[in-house]
Design an enzyme around this catalytic site. Structure first.
Site, PDB file in Angstrom:
ATOM      1  N   ASN A   1     -28.959   8.246 -10.353  1.00  0.00           N
ATOM      2  CA  ASN A   1     -30.070   9.212 -10.348  1.00  0.00           C
ATOM      3  C   ASN A   1     -31.267   8.471  -9.756  1.00  0.00           C
ATOM      4  O   ASN A   1     -32.173   8.047 -10.471  1.00  0.00           O
ATOM      5  CB  ASN A   1     -30.370   9.712 -11.772  1.00  0.00           C
ATOM      6  CG  ASN A   1     -29.190  10.479 -12.356  1.00  0.00           C
ATOM      7  OD1 ASN A   1     -28.494  11.196 -11.648  1.00  0.00           O
ATOM      8  ND2 ASN A   1     -28.954  10.316 -13.638  1.00  0.00           N
TER       9      ASN A   1
ATOM     10  N   GLU B   1     -25.684  17.598 -11.332  1.00  0.00           N
ATOM     11  CA  GLU B   1     -26.680  17.513 -12.409  1.00  0.00           C
ATOM     12  C   GLU B   1     -28.110  17.615 -11.875  1.00  0.00           C
ATOM     13  O   GLU B   1     -29.008  16.891 -12.288  1.00  0.00           O
ATOM     14  CB  GLU B   1     -26.505  16.202 -13.197  1.00  0.00           C
ATOM     15  CG  GLU B   1     -25.151  16.092 -13.860  1.00  0.00           C
ATOM     16  CD  GLU B   1     -25.008  14.864 -14.739  1.00  0.00           C
ATOM     17  OE1 GLU B   1     -24.443  15.004 -15.827  1.00  0.00           O
ATOM     18  OE2 GLU B   1     -25.441  13.780 -14.336  1.00  0.00           O
TER      19      GLU B   1
ATOM     20  N   ARG C   1     -20.155   9.791  -4.486  1.00  0.00           N
ATOM     21  CA  ARG C   1     -19.566  10.103  -5.793  1.00  0.00           C
ATOM     22  C   ARG C   1     -18.991  11.515  -5.834  1.00  0.00           C
ATOM     23  O   ARG C   1     -19.622  12.450  -5.359  1.00  0.00           O
ATOM     24  CB  ARG C   1     -20.607   9.948  -6.907  1.00  0.00           C
ATOM     25  CG  ARG C   1     -20.940   8.502  -7.197  1.00  0.00           C
ATOM     26  CD  ARG C   1     -22.043   8.401  -8.235  1.00  0.00           C
ATOM     27  NE  ARG C   1     -21.540   8.154  -9.574  1.00  0.00           N
ATOM     28  CZ  ARG C   1     -21.823   8.883 -10.628  1.00  0.00           C
ATOM     29  NH1 ARG C   1     -22.565   9.969 -10.519  1.00  0.00           N
ATOM     30  NH2 ARG C   1     -21.378   8.558 -11.819  1.00  0.00           N
TER      31      ARG C   1
ATOM     32  N   ASP D   1     -15.991  13.387 -18.104  1.00  0.00           N
ATOM     33  CA  ASP D   1     -17.090  12.414 -18.062  1.00  0.00           C
ATOM     34  C   ASP D   1     -16.886  11.247 -19.004  1.00  0.00           C
ATOM     35  O   ASP D   1     -17.480  11.215 -20.080  1.00  0.00           O
ATOM     36  CB  ASP D   1     -18.421  13.112 -18.407  1.00  0.00           C
ATOM     37  CG  ASP D   1     -19.633  12.215 -18.151  1.00  0.00           C
ATOM     38  OD1 ASP D   1     -19.472  11.174 -17.494  1.00  0.00           O
ATOM     39  OD2 ASP D   1     -20.731  12.552 -18.596  1.00  0.00           O
TER      40      ASP D   1
ATOM     41  N   GLU E   1     -14.086   4.834 -10.537  1.00  0.00           N
ATOM     42  CA  GLU E   1     -15.315   4.453 -11.234  1.00  0.00           C
ATOM     43  C   GLU E   1     -15.034   4.505 -12.733  1.00  0.00           C
ATOM     44  O   GLU E   1     -14.653   5.544 -13.261  1.00  0.00           O
ATOM     45  CB  GLU E   1     -16.452   5.427 -10.886  1.00  0.00           C
ATOM     46  CG  GLU E   1     -17.753   5.134 -11.609  1.00  0.00           C
ATOM     47  CD  GLU E   1     -18.854   6.163 -11.326  1.00  0.00           C
ATOM     48  OE1 GLU E   1     -19.811   6.223 -12.106  1.00  0.00           O
ATOM     49  OE2 GLU E   1     -18.756   6.899 -10.322  1.00  0.00           O
TER      50      GLU E   1
ATOM     51  N   GLU F   1     -21.238   4.776 -23.353  1.00  0.00           N
ATOM     52  CA  GLU F   1     -22.017   6.000 -23.543  1.00  0.00           C
ATOM     53  C   GLU F   1     -21.377   6.931 -24.572  1.00  0.00           C
ATOM     54  O   GLU F   1     -22.072   7.581 -25.350  1.00  0.00           O
ATOM     55  CB  GLU F   1     -22.160   6.736 -22.199  1.00  0.00           C
ATOM     56  CG  GLU F   1     -22.850   8.074 -22.306  1.00  0.00           C
ATOM     57  CD  GLU F   1     -22.926   8.832 -20.986  1.00  0.00           C
ATOM     58  OE1 GLU F   1     -23.389   9.986 -21.003  1.00  0.00           O
ATOM     59  OE2 GLU F   1     -22.539   8.271 -19.931  1.00  0.00           O
TER      60      GLU F   1
END
Length: 677
Positions: free
Chosen positions: A187, A268, A301, A341, A363, A369
């Site tokens: 991001n 997103e 990505r 995710d 990835e 997380e």
């Protein structure tokens, strides 16, 4: 006399200060030679990289003479190497200087783990050309999904003030063969490409270079508009193309061996080519064209999903497969291991192997997380291996994700693998002493994906703590079972994404964000009702099974043949459905949650028993974290079982520990996890 006592006291204190076990040395706790006669080091080469290799040997190697030999005939090993015992000399050969450095770390690892060094005959060729850490670090020093303090990169201080940890970071990565780093968050801030920031990046690139590490940057697709003041960032706009071309020229003047760009676009809310009616291929190719003259690459990505009626697990496949064959040769598609995710367990991403003419890379997420942050001990090598060893059947039986991405089955020009880093400025780097093992495991598997989780855990424990088997054996058992245990107390049987919104730390299966995105709500994923539990992805449901190659589409499409650890991923399963062990699905769910809690308690007992074998600092730090993990496991069990019971209307089996918390109280918990990010 008094002065002498003070000197003596200070002298005795020095080793204690130097060797305080705070975790800062990671797995690189090589014994120092302290004046013991130095083994002979023979080499005809002289460079910054060779000098690091020589320094490591003269400081830590106790064995025979070592010869470092550059040998162009070993080009087929890439940055791999051979290690051979020749008479009284250990000869390390490689066609590249980085390879010699990796060979030095290899023999130091063998020495550290007490392997016989007298008859070495080793050939190492890395599984992947590029072995990446992706840092989700922001320019303000925060880290998205970072649980080990602020960023290592002190952008405010650079380029003038240089932290000693930059060099330590490079050394740790080189010791496990990581050779590429993306410094900033996917991001991305457009400011990353400003000239003043590029000068700061140059300092890091210069420090990393002798350790064989190339620097890459995440870029924001709207940079031409935001930084360059252009009307838009349309990839087919000539002015936009020129802006990127000029920017590439500027970057390579400052950092001649710059690696390239990582791009998160149209996901997103991030900007991307679709904002202008263009495709991912249009966007990626524009960037690839400006990087090509310099040998740079684009990692694009595939983590894309937008508000849609379509099952979120299907979106990457739907967007990318029609573009197969349209990407430039210096573009590689970076695909998360699973289609949703980074969940504790997911079916593998069906996009792997589905694009026959486009290079793909995996990835992984090293930072936890969705696995208890830096509070839970969860060793991730088994998760990484589960993905890499998954057979996609894309090119027939045996088409594992590892073989599809490492050039075994397809003649790709470049191969790569990435892990989202778990590193911050905490003294022990990763927040939990055992989270260091996940950084280590990723590097070792990126270098050689045939290594077993057992071997990696064994090496890491011996290097990081002690080689005493009374410590290694029981603690290795904790590590090797820890991922399955976490799945059991969080989301067994293929449940997924039932986390609290935003921070993803605790359970919130009742979460239903009305007015928000349905695919950010736990109820979207578990679909609990009076009939049963789970997401129907068969032909009668979202038909996500159709994205898998035969025979997997049939296996996953049939409740009887679906692996039970994914049954709720692919099916809406009735509460009374009979599992293979004879239990109803509801009872099996209860027993899984309960066994997860019990396992963490076993870990606590095991850890208490190894106290005599390691230092007090790390013993008590890990003990404290296990206490949190045990409390969290009970929280997960109580929240999920009592909530799902409101649908199943069935009793929790009598043998299972009664809930400690009331559902109404658990629903009131609102964590402020600001301090974790």
């Amino acid at each position: 006399m008094k002065q002498l006592q003070i000197y003596l006291f200070l002298f005795l204190m020095i080793p204690l200060a130097v060797f305080a076990e705070d975790g800062s040395k990671l797995w690189l706790r090589f014994p120092a030679k302290n004046g013991i006669s130095t083994s002979k080091i023979i080499t005809k080469s002289n460079s910054a990289t060779i000098n690091i290799a020589k320094k490591e040997l003269s400081s830590h190697w106790f064995g025979s003479a070592v010869e470092l030999r550059l040998d162009p005939s070993l080009k087929n090993l890439k940055d791999g190497y051979t290690i051979k015992s020749v008479k009284n000399t250990t000869v390390i050969s490689s066609s590249m200087e980085n390879g010699l450095l990796y060979g030095v770390y290899h023999i130091l690892r063998l020495q550290q783990t007490k392997v016989d060094l007298s008859k070495l005959n080793i050939t190492e060729k890395p599984s992947y050309d590029l072995r990446f850490l992706n840092h989700w670090d922001n320019l303000d020093g925060t880290i998205e999904r970072g649980y080990a303090g602020h960023s290592l990169w002190k952008w405010e201080d650079l380029p003038n003030k240089i932290s000693p940890r930059y060099g330590e970071y490079a050394r740790a990565n080189a010791s496990i063969g990581i050779n590429a780093t993306v410094l900033n968050n996917v991001n991305a801030s457009p400011n990353m490409l400003r000239k003043d920031y590029l000068q700061k990046v140059k300092v890091l690139a210069d420090i990393f270079r002798p350790y064989g590490i190339k620097v890459y940057l995440s870029v924001n697709f709207s940079s031409p508009k935001v930084l360059g003041g252009l009307e838009n960032s349309d990839p087919l706009n000539k002015d936009v193309q020129k802006w990127w071309k000029d920017k590439a020229s500027e970057i390579y003047k400052i950092i001649p061996d710059f690696g390239g760009f990582l791009v998160k676009a149209n996901s997103e809310g991030q900007p991307g080519p679709q904002d202008y009616g263009r495709t991912h291929a249009d966007g990626a190719n524009m960037m690839a064209d400006v990087l090509k003259p310099y040998g740079g690459m684009v990692m694009w990505r595939a983590f894309v999903y937008s508000p849609s009626k379509e099952d979120r697990a299907k979106q990457a496949y739907l967007e990318f497969t029609p573009l197969d064959g349209q990407f430039r040769e210096n573009v590689i598609i970076q695909i998360k291991n699973g289609p949703v995710d980074f969940q504790p367990r997911e079916a593998f991403n069906p996009l792997f192997g589905a694009m026959k003419k486009t290079p793909q890379m995996v990835e992984f997420q090293i930072t936890q997380e969705y696995l208890g942050f830096s509070n839970h001990l969860v060793f991730l090598a088994p998760l990484f291996k589960e993905t890499l060893d998954s057979d996609t059947y894309a090119d027939g039986k045996g088409s594992t994700i590892a073989k599809l991405t490492d050039r075994s089955l397809r003649p790709e020009k470049m191969t790569a693998i990435a892990g989202v880093a778990n590193i911050g400025e905490d003294t022990n780097w990763t927040g939990h002493h055992f989270a260091q093992a996940n950084w280590y495991a990723f590097g070792r598997l990126a270098w050689n994906h045939n290594l077993s989780s057992d071997q990696i855990a064994d090496e890491w424990l011996k290097m990081t703590f002690t080689d005493d088997q009374k410590f290694v054996n029981p603690v290795k058992k904790i590590m090797l079972t820890s991922r399955e245990t976490a799945v059991d107390y969080m989301m067994p049987l293929g449940l997924h994404h039932i986390f609290a919104n935003g921070h993803h730390y605790g359970p919130e299966p009742w979460g239903n964000y009305k007015g928000g995105r349905p695919d950010w709500s736990p109820v979207y994923y578990h679909q609990a009702d009076r009939v049963g539990l789970g997401f129907d992805r068969t032909k009668t449901g979202s038909n996500a099974v159709s994205q898998y190659f035969s025979p997997l589409n049939e296996i996953y499409g049939n409740i009887k043949t679906t692996p039970e650890n994914l049954i709720l991923w692919f099916h809406h399963v009735p509460w009374d459905y009979q599992m293979k062990n004879g239990k109803t699905m509801w009872n099996e769910l209860c027993f899984k949650y309960d066994s997860g809690v019990k396992e963490v308690r076993n870990y606590q007992n095991t850890w208490d028993s190894i106290k005599p074998y390691i230092d007090a600092e790390r013993f008590s730090a890990v003990q404290g974290k296990l206490k949190i993990q045990q409390e969290d496991a009970v929280w997960w069990k109580d929240a999920c079982l009592q909530y799902f019971q409101t649908f199943s209307k069935r009793p929790i089996p009598a043998e299972i520990e009664k809930p400690v918390h009331k559902l109404e109280d658990l629903k009131k918990i609102k964590l402020n996890m600001g301090h974790h990010n």
